[in-house]
Design a protein around this motif. Structure first.
Motif, PDB file in Angstrom:
ATOM      1  N   LYS A 136       0.816  -1.232   0.000  1.00 51.30           N
ATOM      2  CA  LYS A 136       0.000   0.000   0.000  1.00 51.30           C
ATOM      3  C   LYS A 136       0.845   1.276   0.000  1.00 51.30           C
ATOM      4  N   VAL A 137       1.895   1.247  -0.824  1.00 50.83           N
ATOM      5  CA  VAL A 137       2.634   2.497  -1.054  1.00 50.83           C
ATOM      6  C   VAL A 137       2.670   2.748  -2.558  1.00 50.83           C
ATOM      7  N   LYS A 138       2.798   4.003  -2.934  1.00 48.63           N
ATOM      8  CA  LYS A 138       2.969   4.328  -4.356  1.00 48.63           C
ATOM      9  C   LYS A 138       4.404   4.008  -4.747  1.00 48.63           C
ATOM     10  N   PHE A 139       4.669   4.016  -6.072  1.00 49.87           N
ATOM     11  CA  PHE A 139       6.012   3.634  -6.519  1.00 49.87           C
ATOM     12  C   PHE A 139       6.611   4.698  -7.439  1.00 49.87           C
ATOM     13  N   GLY A 140       7.891   4.969  -7.222  1.00 46.11           N
ATOM     14  CA  GLY A 140       8.607   5.919  -8.077  1.00 46.11           C
ATOM     15  C   GLY A 140       9.978   5.369  -8.444  1.00 46.11           C
ATOM     16  N   ILE A 141      10.629   6.005  -9.416  1.00 46.51           N
ATOM     17  CA  ILE A 141      11.875   5.448  -9.950  1.00 46.51           C
ATOM     18  C   ILE A 141      12.869   6.554 -10.312  1.00 46.51           C
ATOM     19  N   TRP A 142      14.164   6.234 -10.179  1.00 39.09           N
ATOM     20  CA  TRP A 142      15.252   7.172 -10.493  1.00 39.09           C
ATOM     21  C   TRP A 142      15.706   6.980 -11.929  1.00 39.09           C
ATOM     22  N   ILE A 143      15.948   8.072 -12.640  1.00 35.71           N
ATOM     23  CA  ILE A 143      16.585   8.000 -13.962  1.00 35.71           C
ATOM     24  C   ILE A 143      17.552   9.182 -14.125  1.00 35.71           C
ATOM     25  N   GLU A 144      18.468   9.021 -15.052  1.00 41.55           N
ATOM     26  CA  GLU A 144      19.398  10.110 -15.379  1.00 41.55           C
ATOM     27  C   GLU A 144      19.484  10.186 -16.903  1.00 41.55           C
TER      28      GLU A 144
ATOM     29  N   ASP B 198      14.389  13.131 -28.984  1.00 37.55           N
ATOM     30  CA  ASP B 198      13.371  12.076 -29.126  1.00 37.55           C
ATOM     31  C   ASP B 198      13.727  10.877 -28.255  1.00 37.55           C
ATOM     32  N   HIS B 199      15.026  10.557 -28.238  1.00 35.51           N
ATOM     33  CA  HIS B 199      15.459   9.404 -27.443  1.00 35.51           C
ATOM     34  C   HIS B 199      15.165   9.645 -25.958  1.00 35.51           C
ATOM     35  N   VAL B 200      15.516  10.832 -25.456  1.00 35.35           N
ATOM     36  CA  VAL B 200      15.318  11.113 -24.027  1.00 35.35           C
ATOM     37  C   VAL B 200      13.818  11.099 -23.696  1.00 35.35           C
ATOM     38  N   PHE B 201      13.034  11.658 -24.595  1.00 34.12           N
ATOM     39  CA  PHE B 201      11.585  11.602 -24.368  1.00 34.12           C
ATOM     40  C   PHE B 201      11.120  10.148 -24.304  1.00 34.12           C
ATOM     41  N   LYS B 202      11.658   9.324 -25.216  1.00 30.48           N
ATOM     42  CA  LYS B 202      11.216   7.920 -25.305  1.00 30.48           C
ATOM     43  C   LYS B 202      11.586   7.131 -24.037  1.00 30.48           C
ATOM     44  N   VAL B 203      12.730   7.470 -23.443  1.00 29.90           N
ATOM     45  CA  VAL B 203      13.122   6.789 -22.194  1.00 29.90           C
ATOM     46  C   VAL B 203      11.991   6.930 -21.170  1.00 29.90           C
ATOM     47  N   VAL B 204      11.516   8.165 -21.028  1.00 27.02           N
ATOM     48  CA  VAL B 204      10.473   8.438 -20.038  1.00 27.02           C
ATOM     49  C   VAL B 204       9.138   7.871 -20.518  1.00 27.02           C
ATOM     50  N   ASP B 205       8.866   8.050 -21.806  1.00 33.60           N
ATOM     51  CA  ASP B 205       7.600   7.592 -22.379  1.00 33.60           C
ATOM     52  C   ASP B 205       7.473   6.070 -22.246  1.00 33.60           C
ATOM     53  N   ASP B 206       8.568   5.358 -22.488  1.00 28.98           N
ATOM     54  CA  ASP B 206       8.522   3.893 -22.366  1.00 28.98           C
ATOM     55  C   ASP B 206       8.214   3.490 -20.931  1.00 28.98           C
ATOM     56  N   LEU B 207       8.917   4.118 -20.000  1.00 23.18           N
ATOM     57  CA  LEU B 207       8.701   3.755 -18.592  1.00 23.18           C
ATOM     58  C   LEU B 207       7.258   4.037 -18.172  1.00 23.18           C
ATOM     59  N   LEU B 208       6.812   5.266 -18.438  1.00 22.41           N
ATOM     60  CA  LEU B 208       5.482   5.654 -17.955  1.00 22.41           C
ATOM     61  C   LEU B 208       4.363   5.052 -18.797  1.00 22.41           C
ATOM     62  N   GLY B 209       4.653   4.843 -20.094  1.00 20.83           N
ATOM     63  CA  GLY B 209       3.651   4.236 -20.974  1.00 20.83           C
ATOM     64  C   GLY B 209       3.456   2.762 -20.625  1.00 20.83           C
ATOM     65  N   ASN B 210       4.559   2.057 -20.413  1.00 19.75           N
ATOM     66  CA  ASN B 210       4.451   0.625 -20.105  1.00 19.75           C
ATOM     67  C   ASN B 210       3.998   0.378 -18.670  1.00 19.75           C
ATOM     68  N   PHE B 211       4.335   1.307 -17.804  1.00 19.76           N
ATOM     69  CA  PHE B 211       4.001   1.099 -16.379  1.00 19.76           C
ATOM     70  C   PHE B 211       3.290   2.337 -15.833  1.00 19.76           C
ATOM     71  N   PRO B 212       2.025   2.467 -16.191  1.00 17.62           N
ATOM     72  CA  PRO B 212       1.314   3.701 -15.792  1.00 17.62           C
ATOM     73  C   PRO B 212       1.214   3.867 -14.278  1.00 17.62           C
ATOM     74  N   ASN B 213       1.512   2.810 -13.520  1.00 13.94           N
ATOM     75  CA  ASN B 213       1.454   2.984 -12.062  1.00 13.94           C
ATOM     76  C   ASN B 213       2.722   3.585 -11.468  1.00 13.94           C
ATOM     77  N   ILE B 214       3.708   3.862 -12.301  1.00 10.37           N
ATOM     78  CA  ILE B 214       4.850   4.638 -11.782  1.00 10.37           C
ATOM     79  C   ILE B 214       4.334   6.063 -11.568  1.00 10.37           C
ATOM     80  N   GLU B 215       4.386   6.512 -10.321  1.00  9.29           N
ATOM     81  CA  GLU B 215       3.744   7.810 -10.035  1.00  9.29           C
ATOM     82  C   GLU B 215       4.744   8.938  -9.790  1.00  9.29           C
TER      83      GLU B 215
END
Ligand code: GLA
Length: 741
Positions: free
Chosen positions: A397-405, A451-468
Motif C-alpha cells: 500500500k505504497v505508491k512507486f517511483g523510480i530514479w533516472i538520469e 526524441d530518445h530522451v523523451f522515449k526513455v520516459v515515455d517507455d517507462l510511464l507508458g508501459n508502467f502507468p502505475n509509476i507515479e
C-alpha cells in the motif's frame, strides 16, 4: 498622466501619435511600482522601482525619475554595462534603440505590458515584456529580439532585463555553496566596480551559485523591515546577474551613485547567429519588491511558486517518501526493495522511490561506471522486473517511483556502443569523462537525442502507468564543448541549444504525463531554480542529509524557494556524509520543516526508533498543509546563533500555524532565548500545543511549557515565548502547533 489603469486591455498600439501618448508606463503590483518612460521614437528609460506610488509621487517621478537607459546597447553610448551587443550583417557593431509602441493586454489574471523598440536605422527589433502577478507583487520580465536584415546578425549578448538602484549603501544577499554544502547564505555591502553571480557549468547550475539575489536600498538587510528587491532568473542553463556600481555613469543627468543590474543567460562562448525573422527569447527574470524586508521578499517568491504556477503541481499535497539511495546504494534487488516498502508502510509512509542501481542488461549497473542509457531492468537484480516492484508496492500500500538520469550515458553502455556520435564531444581531442571515468553527456541540441530522451520516459510511464514519481538526476557538468549535430559555424550555440532541447523534452513529458510527480536532482542541489521548477514538483535540496547542516542549507534555500519543493530526508543515525550522530527526533523535526522523506533502511530502526518515526510521520500528516502551503516566517537565524534556529509557517487565514525550534548546540545553557513569533493575527487568541513529543526518550524538558497554553496573537508577536530544551542534551528540538481558539 500614467498609462496603467486596471482594466485596460490595449492602451496604445504601435505608432500612435506622440501627442496622444503620455510617456510614463507604470508596471504595478499590489505594493510596488516599476516605472519606465517610453516616448515614441526616443530611448526607453528606467525611472523607478520601489514602493507603490500614489498620485502625487507619480507626478514627481514623471518629472524627476532616474531617466536612465533601460536596455543599454553597445555601440553608440559605451559607458554602462550593456544589456545587448550585436554585429549586424554589414559589420556595424552598434544599436540605437528607440520606442515604437507600448501595448498592454491580459493573460489570465495577469496584465502584460509589451514595449517594442527598434533600431533607428536597421530593421532590428527588441521587445520587452513585463507580466505582473498583482497579488503576489511579482513581475516576470523578458526580452525578445528579431530582425529583418539580409543575413544573420550575431548576438554577442542579450540580457533579460536591466534596472537601476541609486544611493551608496546597497547590500546584497546571495546563495553560494558546493556539492553537499549548497545554498550558503552570504550578505555583504556592494562595493564599487562590477560584481557578478554567474554559472558556466552548462547543465546543472545551482551547486556553487544560484541565479537569485536580494538587494537592499539602504544598509544591511533585515528580516522584517527595509526596502528590498528580490530577483531570480528562471533558467536551466548558464547565467549571469551583474551589478555595476559606479559614480556619474549617465550621460544625460548626473546621478551621483548608482548600480545598474543586468541579468540573463551567460553570454560567454555563446555568440548566436540570429537568422532573419527568427525570434530570440531570453530567459525570464522574476522581480519582487518589498518595503518589509527579506522575509516578505521570500514569501512573495513562495506564494508565486505555489499560487501562480511558478512550481509544477504546486496545488497537490506532497507524499511522504522513502528513497532507497542511502539505504542500499547500488545494491538494489527485489527482496531489499520489498522489505523497504514493507518497513516504510508500517510506519505510515506513502511513496517508495527506487534510486540508482536498477538497470542495465549487457552491463548491469553496480557502480557509477556503467549502464547509463540502458534503461531496462537488470534481470539478475530484479527478475520480476518493474512489474514485480509495482506488485510489491501495491501489496504494501505504497505508491512507486523510480530514479533516472536520461541526459547522460556511460561509455560502457549499449546506448553508447550504438550511437557514439550522440554525445557532447570535441573533434581532435580526447573526451574528458565524469563519474566512474565513463560518464558523458548526450547532446540535447540534436532532435534525435531529444526524441530518445523523451522515449526513455515515455517507455517507462507508458508501459508502467502505475509509476507515479520520477527522480530525474544529472551528475555531470558540460565538458568537451562540441556538438556533432550543430554545424561547424554554429558550435557556439551549444550552451543555449542544449537547454532549448531539454525544455522541449520536458514540455513533451508534461503534455503527455501531467500527473506524474517529478523531482529535479543534480548531484544533490544542482538544479534548484525556477527554470526547472516550471516542470518539476520538487527538488532534491542536497545530498547532505546531516540534520545539523540541513538547518543551514534549508534556511538558505528558503530565501527564494518554498518548503513544498524542498525535499528533506531523514537518514541513518550516523550520517553518511559527515559521520555525525544525531537523535532521530531531531532528524525528523528538521526534515519536517520541509518536504518530509526518508533515505535509509527502515529495518535499521530499533523498536523505539520505529515509534519515533511513526509518531513523526503522523505529526507531519497533520502539519503538512501548513508547511507545504503556509507562509514562512523566519524567526531566529542559525547564522547568528551557532545553528540554533526557529521558524514558523502560518496559513492564509492566520487561524493556524506551526512553529519549529532547533537547539543543536548547548550554547546559552540549553535553551533558545525568548522567540518573538510573527505572521499571526494580533486580534486572535491561540491555543498552543507541543507536537511530536517523545515519551520514549528522555524528557526533552523538565517543565513542558506548552500544555493547553492560550495566548493572544498580540502577546506572541510582541513578547514571544521562551523555548526551553532539556539541559545537558545537544540536539534539542520542538514543534508547536498554534491554533485559533
Ligand atoms: C546523485 C543524487 C543522489 C543519488 C545518486 C545516485 O548523487 O544526488 O541522491 O540519486 O546520484 O547515483
Amino acid at each position: 498622466m500614467f498609462l496603467l489603469k486596471k482594466c485596460l486591455f490595449v492602451i496604445a498600439m504601435y505608432i500612435v501619435p506622440l501627442s496622444l501618448l503620455a510617456n510614463e508606463v507604470e508596471i504595478s503590483t499590489k505594493n510596488s511600482s516599476f516605472v519606465l518612460s517610453a516616448p515614441i521614437d526616443q530611448q526607453l528609460r528606467f525611472e523607478y522601482y520601489g514602493a507603490k506610488l500614489v498620485a502625487a509621487d507619480k507626478n514627481f517621478i514623471a518629472q524627476n525619475g532616474l531617466s536612465l537607459d533601460y536596455y543599454p546597447a553597445f555601440g553608440v553610448y559605451n559607458n554602462a554595462s550593456h544589456a545587448i551587443q550585436v554585429t549586424h550583417a554589414d559589420g556595424n557593431m552598434s544599436l540605437e534603440l528607440v520606442v515604437k509602441g507600448v501595448e498592454t493586454y491580459r493573460e489570465g489574471d495577469c496584465l502584460i505590458t509589451k514595449i517594442t523598440t527598434k533600431d533607428k536605422v536597421y530593421p532590428f527589433w527588441v521587445t520587452h515584456y513585463f507580466k505582473t502577478y498583482y497579488e503576489n507583487d511579482l513581475i516576470e520580465t523578458w526580452t525578445e529580439i528579431k530582425h529583418a536584415e539580409k543575413q544573420d546578425v550575431v548576438l554577442f549578448k542579450a540580457f533579460s532585463a536591466n534596472f537601476y538602484i541609486t544611493g551608496s549603501n546597497q547590500h546584497i544577499l546571495r546563495l553560494a555553496g558546493e556539492f553537499i554544502n549548497e545554498a550558503g547564505l552570504y550578505e555583504f555591502p556592494l562595493q564599487y566596480g562590477i560584481y557578478s553571480i554567474s554559472n558556466k557549468e552548462g547543465i546543472r547550475n545551482t551547486h556553487s551559485d544560484n541565479p537569485s539575489f536580494m538587494i537592499s536600498f539602504d544598509g544591511p538587510l533585515h528580516e522584517n523591515k527595509g526596502n528590498v528587491i528580490g530577483a531570480s532568473l528562471a533558467y536551466t542553463g548558464n547565467y549571469k546577474l551583474m551589478f555595476d556600481k559606479r559614480k556619474n555613469i549617465t550621460y544625460r543627468k548626473v546621478v551621483k551613485e548608482q548600480v545598474n543590474i543586468v541579468a540573463g543567460y551567460n553570454e560567454e562562448a555563446s555568440h548566436y547567429f540570429l537568422s532573419p525573422n527568427e525570434n530570440f527569447v531570453t530567459p525570464k527574470l522574476l522581480l519582487t519588491f518589498s518595503d518589509k524586508g527579506k522575509g516578505q521578499v521570500s514569501r512573495n517568491f513562495h506564494k508565486w511558486a505555489l499560487k501562480d504556477g511558478g512550481m509544477y503541481g504546486a496545488n497537490n499535497v506532497s507524499d511522504i517518501l522513502l528513497n532507497s539511495w542511502e539505504g542500499v546504494y547500488f545494491d538494489v534487488n527485489q527482496d531489499n526493495m520489498s522489505e523497504m516498502m514493507k518497513g516504510f508502510s508500517e510506519i505510515g509512509g506513502e511513496l517508495f522511490v527506487m534510486d540508482d542501481g536498477w538497470f542495465g542488461s549487457k552491463y548491469p549497473r553496480n557502480d557509477g561506471s556503467t549502464s547509463l542509457g540502458d534503461w531496462m531492468v537488470a534481470q539478475g537484480k530484479l527478475p520480476h522486473g518493474i512489474k514485480g516492484l509495482l506488485d510489491a508496492a501495491n501489496k504494501n500500500k505504497v505508491k512507486f517511483g523510480i530514479w533516472i538520469e536520461p541526459e547522460m550515458v556511460n561509455t560502457k553502455s549499449e546506448l553508447y556502443e550504438k550511437n557514439p556520435s550522440w554525445i557532447i564531444q570535441l573533434p581532435n581531442r580526447e573526451t574528458i569523462k565524469g563519474r566512474g571515468e565513463t560518464q558523458v553527456t548526450l547532446d540535447l541540441s540534436n532532435p534525435k537525442v531529444q526524441d530518445h530522451v523523451f522515449k526513455v520516459v515515455d517507455d517507462l510511464l507508458g508501459n508502467f502507468p502505475n509509476i507515479e514519481y520520477i527522480k530525474w538526476d544529472v551528475n555531470h557538468y558540460l565538458t568537451n564543448y562540441g556538438s556533432n549535430y550543430l554545424p561547424k559555424n554554429k558550435q557556439s550555440h551549444l550552451y543555449l541549444a542544449y537547454h532549448r532541447g531539454l525544455e522541449s523534452v520536458l514540455k513533451r513529458i508534461r503534455d503527455k504525463y501531467p500527473n506524474v510527480v517529478m523531482q529535479s536532482c543534480a548531484s544533490g542541489g544542482g538544479r534548484v531554480n525556477y527554470g526547472y521548477l516550471k516542470y518539476f514538483d520538487e527538488f532534491w535540496t542536497s545530498d547532505n542529509t546531516d540534520a545539523f547542516h540541513r538547518i543551514y542549507i534549508q534556511w538558505g534555500t528558503s530565501q527564494f524557494y518554498p518548503a513544498k519543493g524542498m525535499a528533506s530526508h531523514v537518514s541513518a543515525e550516523k550520517n553518511h556524509q559527515t559521520g555525525r550522530v544525531i537523535p532521530l527526533k531531531f532528524r525528523f523535526d528538521v526534515a519536517m520543516s520541509g518536504k518530509l522523506g526518508m533515505e535509509m533502511k527502515p529495518s535499521d530502526f530499533t523498536e523505539s526508533d520505529k515509534l519515533v518515526a511513526k509518531k513523526s510521520i503522523e505529526t507531519y500528516k497533520k502539519i503538512r498543509p501548513l508547511v507545504q502551503f503556509g507562509d514562512l516566517y523566519r524567526l531566529v537565524s542559525p547564522y547568528v546563533n551557532n545553528g540554533n534556529a526557529a521558524l514558523m509557517y502560518v496559513n492564509d487565514e492566520k487561524t493556524e500555524a506551526v512553529f519549529f525550534a532547533y537547539n543543536p548546540r548547548l550554547s546559552k545553557g540549553g535553551h533558545l532565548e525568548r522567540v518573538v513569533l510573527n505572521g499571526l493575527d494580533s486580534n486572535k487568541t491561540y491555543q498552543i500545543t507541543e507536537l511530536n513529543e517523545t515519551d520514549y526518550l528522555p524528557k526533552q524538558r523538565e517543565n513542558p511549557r506548552f500544555v493547553n497554553t492560550v495566548l493572544s496573537g498580540e502577546f506572541l508577536m510582541k513578547y514571544g515565548v521562551d523555548v526551553n530544551f532539556i539541559n545537558n542534551f545537544e540536539y534539542g528540538s520542538i514543534i508547536v502547533h498554534i491554533k485559533e481558539k
